[in-house]
Each structure stands twice: as C-alpha cells, then as structure tokens.
Motif scaffolding. Structure first.
Motif, PDB file in Angstrom:
ATOM      1  N   ARG A  58      -0.719  -8.827   4.928  1.00  0.00           N
ATOM      2  CA  ARG A  58      -0.575  -7.610   4.044  1.00  0.00           C
ATOM      3  C   ARG A  58      -1.668  -7.217   3.331  1.00  0.00           C
ATOM      4  NH1 ARG A  58       4.949  -5.883   4.604  1.00  0.00           N
ATOM      5  NH2 ARG A  58       4.390  -4.188   3.648  1.00  0.00           N
ATOM      6  N   THR A  59      -2.207  -5.985   3.246  1.00  0.00           N
ATOM      7  CA  THR A  59      -3.182  -5.574   2.234  1.00  0.00           C
ATOM      8  C   THR A  59      -2.143  -5.205   1.029  1.00  0.00           C
ATOM      9  OG1 THR A  59      -4.509  -4.660   3.917  1.00  0.00           O
ATOM     10  CG2 THR A  59      -4.528  -3.795   1.675  1.00  0.00           C
TER      11      THR A  59
ATOM     12  N   GLU B 278      -7.676  -2.945  -4.304  1.00  0.00           N
ATOM     13  CA  GLU B 278      -6.710  -3.255  -3.076  1.00  0.00           C
ATOM     14  C   GLU B 278      -7.306  -4.624  -2.375  1.00  0.00           C
ATOM     15  OE1 GLU B 278      -7.545  -1.311   1.261  1.00  0.00           O
ATOM     16  OE2 GLU B 278      -6.477   0.355  -0.194  1.00  0.00           O
ATOM     17  N   VAL B 279      -6.153  -5.368  -2.459  1.00  0.00           N
ATOM     18  CA  VAL B 279      -6.647  -6.936  -1.782  1.00  0.00           C
ATOM     19  C   VAL B 279      -6.242  -6.964  -0.476  1.00  0.00           C
ATOM     20  CG1 VAL B 279      -5.979  -9.193  -2.372  1.00  0.00           C
ATOM     21  CG2 VAL B 279      -5.627  -7.506  -4.179  1.00  0.00           C
ATOM     22  N   PRO B 280      -7.351  -7.154   0.238  1.00  0.00           N
ATOM     23  CA  PRO B 280      -7.125  -7.417   1.684  1.00  0.00           C
ATOM     24  C   PRO B 280      -6.582  -8.857   2.144  1.00  0.00           C
ATOM     25  CG  PRO B 280      -9.600  -7.663   1.287  1.00  0.00           C
ATOM     26  CD  PRO B 280      -8.757  -7.327  -0.057  1.00  0.00           C
ATOM     27  N   PRO B 281      -5.926  -9.085   3.247  1.00  0.00           N
ATOM     28  CA  PRO B 281      -5.083 -10.370   3.493  1.00  0.00           C
ATOM     29  C   PRO B 281      -5.857 -11.406   3.005  1.00  0.00           C
ATOM     30  CG  PRO B 281      -4.506  -8.900   5.228  1.00  0.00           C
ATOM     31  CD  PRO B 281      -5.559  -8.021   4.394  1.00  0.00           C
ATOM     32  N   GLU B 282      -7.383 -11.510   3.518  1.00  0.00           N
ATOM     33  CA  GLU B 282      -7.881 -12.795   3.382  1.00  0.00           C
ATOM     34  C   GLU B 282      -8.308 -13.060   1.986  1.00  0.00           C
ATOM     35  OE1 GLU B 282      -9.599  -9.450   4.786  1.00  0.00           O
ATOM     36  OE2 GLU B 282      -8.268 -10.382   6.145  1.00  0.00           O
ATOM     37  N   LYS B 283      -8.353 -12.223   0.971  1.00  0.00           N
ATOM     38  CA  LYS B 283      -8.257 -12.331  -0.387  1.00  0.00           C
ATOM     39  C   LYS B 283      -6.946 -12.227  -1.119  1.00  0.00           C
ATOM     40  CE  LYS B 283     -12.849 -10.861  -1.402  1.00  0.00           C
ATOM     41  NZ  LYS B 283     -13.889 -10.164  -1.808  1.00  0.00           N
ATOM     42  N   GLY B 284      -5.983 -12.193  -0.571  1.00  0.00           N
ATOM     43  CA  GLY B 284      -4.594 -12.009  -0.890  1.00  0.00           C
ATOM     44  C   GLY B 284      -3.928 -13.674  -0.374  1.00  0.00           C
TER      45      GLY B 284
ATOM     46  N   THR C 274       0.889  -1.470   0.002  1.00  0.00           N
ATOM     47  CA  THR C 274       0.084  -0.058   0.236  1.00  0.00           C
ATOM     48  C   THR C 274       0.717   1.305   0.023  1.00  0.00           C
ATOM     49  OG1 THR C 274      -0.295  -0.141   2.419  1.00  0.00           O
ATOM     50  CG2 THR C 274      -2.271  -1.034   1.024  1.00  0.00           C
TER      51      THR C 274
ATOM     52  N   GLN D 112      -4.025 -14.229   6.554  1.00  0.00           N
ATOM     53  CA  GLN D 112      -3.788 -13.649   7.672  1.00  0.00           C
ATOM     54  C   GLN D 112      -2.493 -14.175   8.218  1.00  0.00           C
ATOM     55  OE1 GLN D 112      -4.387 -10.973   8.763  1.00  0.00           O
ATOM     56  NE2 GLN D 112      -6.484 -10.342   8.234  1.00  0.00           N
TER      57      GLN D 112
END
Length: 150
Positions: free
Chosen positions: A132-133, A64-70, A21, A73
């Motif tokens: 990580r986002t 923007e990709v949050p950790p859950e979608k990247g 980010t 966690q």
C-alpha cells in the motif's frame, strides 16, 4: 533562530497521522497525546525516520510513502496453506482473524486468515499494510538532544 533539526541523537516530540491515499486514517496522534521518540530507537521504522530528518519544531509535512519505503510489497510466498487440523478444534477460523504463530527462532509471527475452504486454511503473513502507498502526515512539536543512556 531555528531550533535543533531532527537527526540521529535527537529526541523528537511530534503528532503524526498515517493514512491511505483515499484519506482513511490508519493511526494518528493528532487527537490524543503526541508521540515522543528517539531517532534510531526503532519506535518508528527507519524509512519513516528518514522523512523527519532536517525538520525542526513548528514544521509540518505530508509525505507519500511508496510500499518499498513503507511496509514492503505484498509477497505471495508469505501466504501459507494449513490444514484445519493444524489448529485447535475450538479456534475460530474465518477471514480477517489474526493468529499468532512462533517462527523458527520462536519469535512471534502474526498471520491473518485470508480464506477458509473445506479443510484448507490460507494464512497471510504479509504486513497488513504491505503493497500500500501511504500518506505520512507529521507535525514536529519539539526536538531536543537525546539523553545519553547509562
């Protein structure tokens, strides 16, 4: 006329950048050959493919990709302690060193040394981008039907 949209059964040629980010680039094809992949071939994690669905040639996007979608966690149970004697005597063990282990199914499992204290070696098996986002920037260059596999 709008070209073919990205969907299952399509082959996509694209440029992409994966960034933190703060703008730091992790990986990119914008400065080299574009990537070409078939949707569903596991070259791109499914969650990243989901962002491309419905896009067509000439379109750009920043997601923007949050950790859950990247890459998930950070999981504390994926951090393991070892004894120095578990490793060969000539192996360099210091923070940041990547070591390849074999898991129960004999698949390769990479781990990164996070701490060395006396005879204790702490190894983190989380994906380096876990927790990580990320920013996923993409430019679709071409979308075509995937060739049937024989």
């Amino acid at each position: 006329m709008k070209g073919l949209a990205v969907d299952k059964g399509t082959r996509v040629t694209l440029n992409f950048a994966l960034k933190f980010t703060d703008g730091q680039v992790i990986d990119t094809t914008f400065d080299k050959e574009p990537a070409s992949l078939e949707i569903g071939d596991d070259n791109l994690p499914e969650n990243f493919e989901a962002y491309l669905m419905g896009m067509s040639a000439g379109e750009r996007g920043d997601f923007e990709v949050p950790p859950e979608k990247g890459f998930g966690q950070h999981n504390p149970s994926n951090v393991q302690m070892f004894q120095r004697s578990d490793f060969s005597a000539d192996m360099v063990l210091e923070p940041g060193v990547m070591i390849s282990f074999a898991d129960a199914r004999q698949s390769e499992l990479p781990g990164v040394v996070s701490k060395v204290e006396g005879d204790q070696v702490t190894v983190d098996f989380n994906h380096p981008l876990a927790g990580r986002t990320l920013i996923f920037e993409v430019e679709i260059l071409d979308v075509e039907p995937a060739q049937p596999t024989h």
